[in-house]
Design an enzyme around this catalytic site. Structure first.
Site, mmCIF file in Angstrom:
data_model
loop_
_atom_site.group_PDB
_atom_site.id
_atom_site.type_symbol
_atom_site.label_atom_id
_atom_site.label_comp_id
_atom_site.label_asym_id
_atom_site.label_seq_id
_atom_site.Cartn_x
_atom_site.Cartn_y
_atom_site.Cartn_z
ATOM 1 N N ASP A 86 8.115 6.178 -1.669
ATOM 2 C CA ASP A 86 7.740 5.212 -2.697
ATOM 3 C C ASP A 86 8.942 4.994 -3.605
ATOM 4 O O ASP A 86 8.936 5.316 -4.794
ATOM 5 C CB ASP A 86 6.509 5.656 -3.475
ATOM 6 C CG ASP A 86 5.225 5.057 -2.905
ATOM 7 O OD1 ASP A 86 5.290 4.389 -1.854
ATOM 8 O OD2 ASP A 86 4.157 5.258 -3.502
ATOM 9 N N TYR A 89 8.852 0.306 -6.531
ATOM 10 C CA TYR A 89 7.536 -0.269 -6.812
ATOM 11 C C TYR A 89 7.682 -1.731 -7.197
ATOM 12 O O TYR A 89 8.669 -2.126 -7.776
ATOM 13 C CB TYR A 89 6.871 0.506 -7.959
ATOM 14 C CG TYR A 89 6.340 1.845 -7.546
ATOM 15 C CD1 TYR A 89 5.075 1.959 -6.987
ATOM 16 C CD2 TYR A 89 7.109 2.995 -7.689
ATOM 17 C CE1 TYR A 89 4.575 3.191 -6.596
ATOM 18 C CE2 TYR A 89 6.618 4.228 -7.294
ATOM 19 C CZ TYR A 89 5.354 4.323 -6.756
ATOM 20 O OH TYR A 89 4.862 5.544 -6.375
ATOM 21 N N ASN A 122 11.295 7.012 3.874
ATOM 22 C CA ASN A 122 10.946 5.611 3.714
ATOM 23 C C ASN A 122 9.430 5.447 3.719
ATOM 24 O O ASN A 122 8.746 5.962 4.582
ATOM 25 C CB ASN A 122 11.553 4.781 4.851
ATOM 26 C CG ASN A 122 11.335 3.302 4.638
ATOM 27 O OD1 ASN A 122 11.552 2.797 3.557
ATOM 28 N ND2 ASN A 122 10.900 2.600 5.667
ATOM 29 N N HIS A 216 6.037 11.433 3.211
ATOM 30 C CA HIS A 216 5.562 10.861 1.949
ATOM 31 C C HIS A 216 4.131 11.293 1.641
ATOM 32 O O HIS A 216 3.821 11.696 0.524
ATOM 33 C CB HIS A 216 5.619 9.334 1.975
ATOM 34 C CG HIS A 216 5.032 8.729 0.724
ATOM 35 N ND1 HIS A 216 5.666 8.825 -0.499
ATOM 36 C CD2 HIS A 216 3.855 8.078 0.488
ATOM 37 C CE1 HIS A 216 4.917 8.244 -1.425
ATOM 38 N NE2 HIS A 216 3.809 7.785 -0.849
ATOM 39 N N HIS A 225 -5.146 11.585 -4.438
ATOM 40 C CA HIS A 225 -5.347 11.162 -3.050
ATOM 41 C C HIS A 225 -5.964 12.253 -2.181
ATOM 42 O O HIS A 225 -6.569 11.951 -1.152
ATOM 43 C CB HIS A 225 -4.009 10.743 -2.423
ATOM 44 C CG HIS A 225 -3.457 9.472 -2.984
ATOM 45 N ND1 HIS A 225 -2.415 9.455 -3.894
ATOM 46 C CD2 HIS A 225 -3.814 8.184 -2.780
ATOM 47 C CE1 HIS A 225 -2.137 8.200 -4.211
ATOM 48 N NE2 HIS A 225 -2.971 7.408 -3.563
ATOM 49 N N HIS A 251 3.459 10.924 -2.853
ATOM 50 C CA HIS A 251 2.189 10.197 -2.737
ATOM 51 C C HIS A 251 1.250 10.509 -3.896
ATOM 52 O O HIS A 251 0.829 9.593 -4.603
ATOM 53 C CB HIS A 251 1.523 10.471 -1.400
ATOM 54 C CG HIS A 251 0.437 9.497 -1.049
ATOM 55 N ND1 HIS A 251 0.584 8.135 -1.191
ATOM 56 C CD2 HIS A 251 -0.822 9.690 -0.564
ATOM 57 C CE1 HIS A 251 -0.521 7.525 -0.801
ATOM 58 N NE2 HIS A 251 -1.388 8.429 -0.422
ATOM 59 N N ASP A 252 0.862 11.758 -4.096
ATOM 60 C CA ASP A 252 0.154 12.110 -5.319
ATOM 61 C C ASP A 252 1.188 12.243 -6.425
ATOM 62 O O ASP A 252 2.183 12.976 -6.268
ATOM 63 C CB ASP A 252 -0.636 13.412 -5.151
ATOM 64 C CG ASP A 252 -2.077 13.168 -4.751
ATOM 65 O OD1 ASP A 252 -2.562 12.041 -4.953
ATOM 66 O OD2 ASP A 252 -2.735 14.097 -4.245
ATOM 67 N N HIS A 253 0.944 11.557 -7.545
ATOM 68 C CA HIS A 253 1.924 11.505 -8.637
ATOM 69 C C HIS A 253 1.759 12.729 -9.529
ATOM 70 O O HIS A 253 1.310 12.638 -10.678
ATOM 71 C CB HIS A 253 1.766 10.216 -9.424
ATOM 72 C CG HIS A 253 2.051 8.989 -8.611
ATOM 73 N ND1 HIS A 253 2.068 7.719 -9.147
ATOM 74 C CD2 HIS A 253 2.353 8.846 -7.299
ATOM 75 C CE1 HIS A 253 2.363 6.837 -8.193
ATOM 76 N NE2 HIS A 253 2.524 7.505 -7.057
#
Length: 328
Positions: A86, A89, A122, A216, A225, A251-253
Site C-alpha cells: 500500500d 494511496y 507491491n 501485504h 481486517h 494491510h492492518d494499519h
C-alpha cells in the site's frame, strides 16, 4: 501477554537481473534474486526497518513516522528498509511520471539513514500496476527496488517478497466494482499455482539461517481486517513445512506480534506508516498467541545475527513499545 509498552549501502545488482525484477510477469520460473552486499558489515549481521501502508503525501502522520524512522535508522545503522505495501494511496501510481512518487516517497523519507535500498512489496492495483515495477523509478530514486515476487539474499537471511493481492477472492468478486490492473496476473489460477511451486522451491533451496516471507495481507491478525483466509490456505502450509521464522505484513494499519501455536513461526504486522487508529480489535480471535497489539502509527526494526534476532516496535514519536528476542 499484550505489552504496549550512516553511510549508504553498496548494493550490487546485475543490470539484466534488475530489469527482470522490475518488469517481471510471473509465469512460473524461479524468483528473481537480489544479493544485498553491505559495506557496513561482513554478512554476520543485518539490521533493517519495516514500514507499511504509508503513501499519503506526508499527511496522517506519515511525515512524523518518517522522521522517527530516520532517527532510529541512524541509531541502529540500518542496512535497508522494507515496505509491506500500500505504497501510494488511494489508487497507486498513474504512471512513472506521477508526482505522488515524489510527494509520498522521495520528499518524505529524506533522512540520511534512510538513503539505503528500499525493498518494496507491491499491492497497488487500482492505478497503473506496472508503474511501480518500472526501472524508470529507480532512475528517479536509486533506493527504489519494487517487484511482484522476488528474493533479497542478505548473507544470513533470505527474505522472500510475495505479491498477495492476486490471492484474495474479494478483489475478483469485486462487489465495489473497483477497477484493477491485472496485467501479468491472469489467468489467476496459473499465477497461484506457480507462486506456490516457486515459494516451495526457493525455501527448499535456501541455506540461510533465517528465512522471512513478506506479504501485504495479514496471515494472522486481531486487527480490523483479521486473518486473510486465502493467504492462510495457500501459503501457510508451505511456510510451516520449511520452518520459516517470520511472516511480515501490512494491510492492518497497526503494529502487532502473534505466534503460531503449531510451531515457532512468528507473525508481525507493520502497517502503521500513516493513517491508522481503526479502533476495531478482535482479541478473541487468537487467544494465547497474541503477544502485542498497538492500534496506531509506527514501524518496526529487525536486527539479525547468526545466533539471535531482536524485533522492536516504535510509535509515531519513536518510543519503543515492545520488543522480543528470537533464536533461529
Amino acid at each position: 501477554m499484550i505489552n504496549p509498552r550512516k553511510s549508504p549501502d553498496l548494493i550490487m545488482i546485475d543490470v539484466t537481473q534488475l530489469r527482470h525484477l522490475c518488469f517481471q510477469i510471473f509465469v512460473g520460473s524461479e524468483l528473481p534474486r537480489i544479493e544485498h552486499y553491505s559495506s557496513k558489515r561482513n554478512g554476520d549481521s543485518i539490521t533493517f526497518l519495516v514500514v507499511g501502508d504509508w503513501g499519503r503525501g506526508g499527511y496522517f502522520n506519515q511525515s512524523r513516522v518518517a522522521s522517527q524512522m530516520g532517527r532510529i535508522g541512524k541509531e541502529l545503522d540500518i542496512d535497508f528498509v522494507i515496505s509491506t505495501g500500500d505504497n501510494f494511496y488511494d489508487n497507486g501510481l498513474k504512471g512513472v511520471d506521477d508526482p505522488a512518487f515524489h510527494t509520498s516517497f522521495t520528499k518524505i523519507y529524506t533522512a540520511k539513514s534512510l538513503q539505503t535500498p528500499w525493498y518494496i512489496g507491491n499491492h497497488d492495483y487500482q492505478g497503473n500496476a506496472l508503474a511501480q515495477l518500472s526501472p524508470e523509478l529507480k532512475k528517479i530514486d536509486p533506493r527504489w527496488n519494487c517487484g511482484r515476487n522476488f528474493i533479497v539474499g542478505a548473507g544470513i537471511v533470505d527474505i522472500i517478497f510475495i505479491d498477495t493481492n492476486p490471492l484474495v477472492n474479494k478483489y475478483f468478486d469485486n462487489p465495489k466494482k473497483q477497477k484493477f490492473d491485472w496485467r501479468g496476473i491472469l489467468p489467476r489460477e496459473k499465477y497461484i499455482s506457480a507462486l506456490q511451486k516457486n515459494l516451495d522451491m526457493e525455501l527448499s533451496k535456501s541455506k540461510a539461517p533465517w528465512k522471512i516471507v513478506v506479504g501485504h495481507h495479514t496471515m494472522k491478525s486481531i486487527g480490523y481486517h483479521g486473518d486473510t483466509l486465502e493467504i492462510v490456505d495457500h501459503l501457510l502450509p508451505i511456510l510451516e513445512a520449511h520452518k520459516v521464522d517470520m511472516y511480515i505484513n501490512g494491510h492492518d494499519h497497526c503494529l502487532e506480534h502473534l505466534s503460531n501455536k503449531m510451531g515457532s513461526m512468528q507473525f508481525f504486522t507493520s502497517g502503521g506508516g500513516s493513517k491508522a487508529w481503526k479502533n476495531e480489535i478482535h482479541y478473541e480471535m487468537h487467544k494465547g498467541s497474541t503477544h502485542f497489539y498497538y492500534d496506531g502509527q509506527g514501524f518496526m526494526s529487525v536486527k539479525l545475527s547468526y545466533e539471535k534476532a531482536k524485533i522492536e516496535f516504535y510509535d509515531v514519536y519513536g518510543k519503543s513499545l515492545y520488543y522480543l528476542k528470537l533464536k533461529p
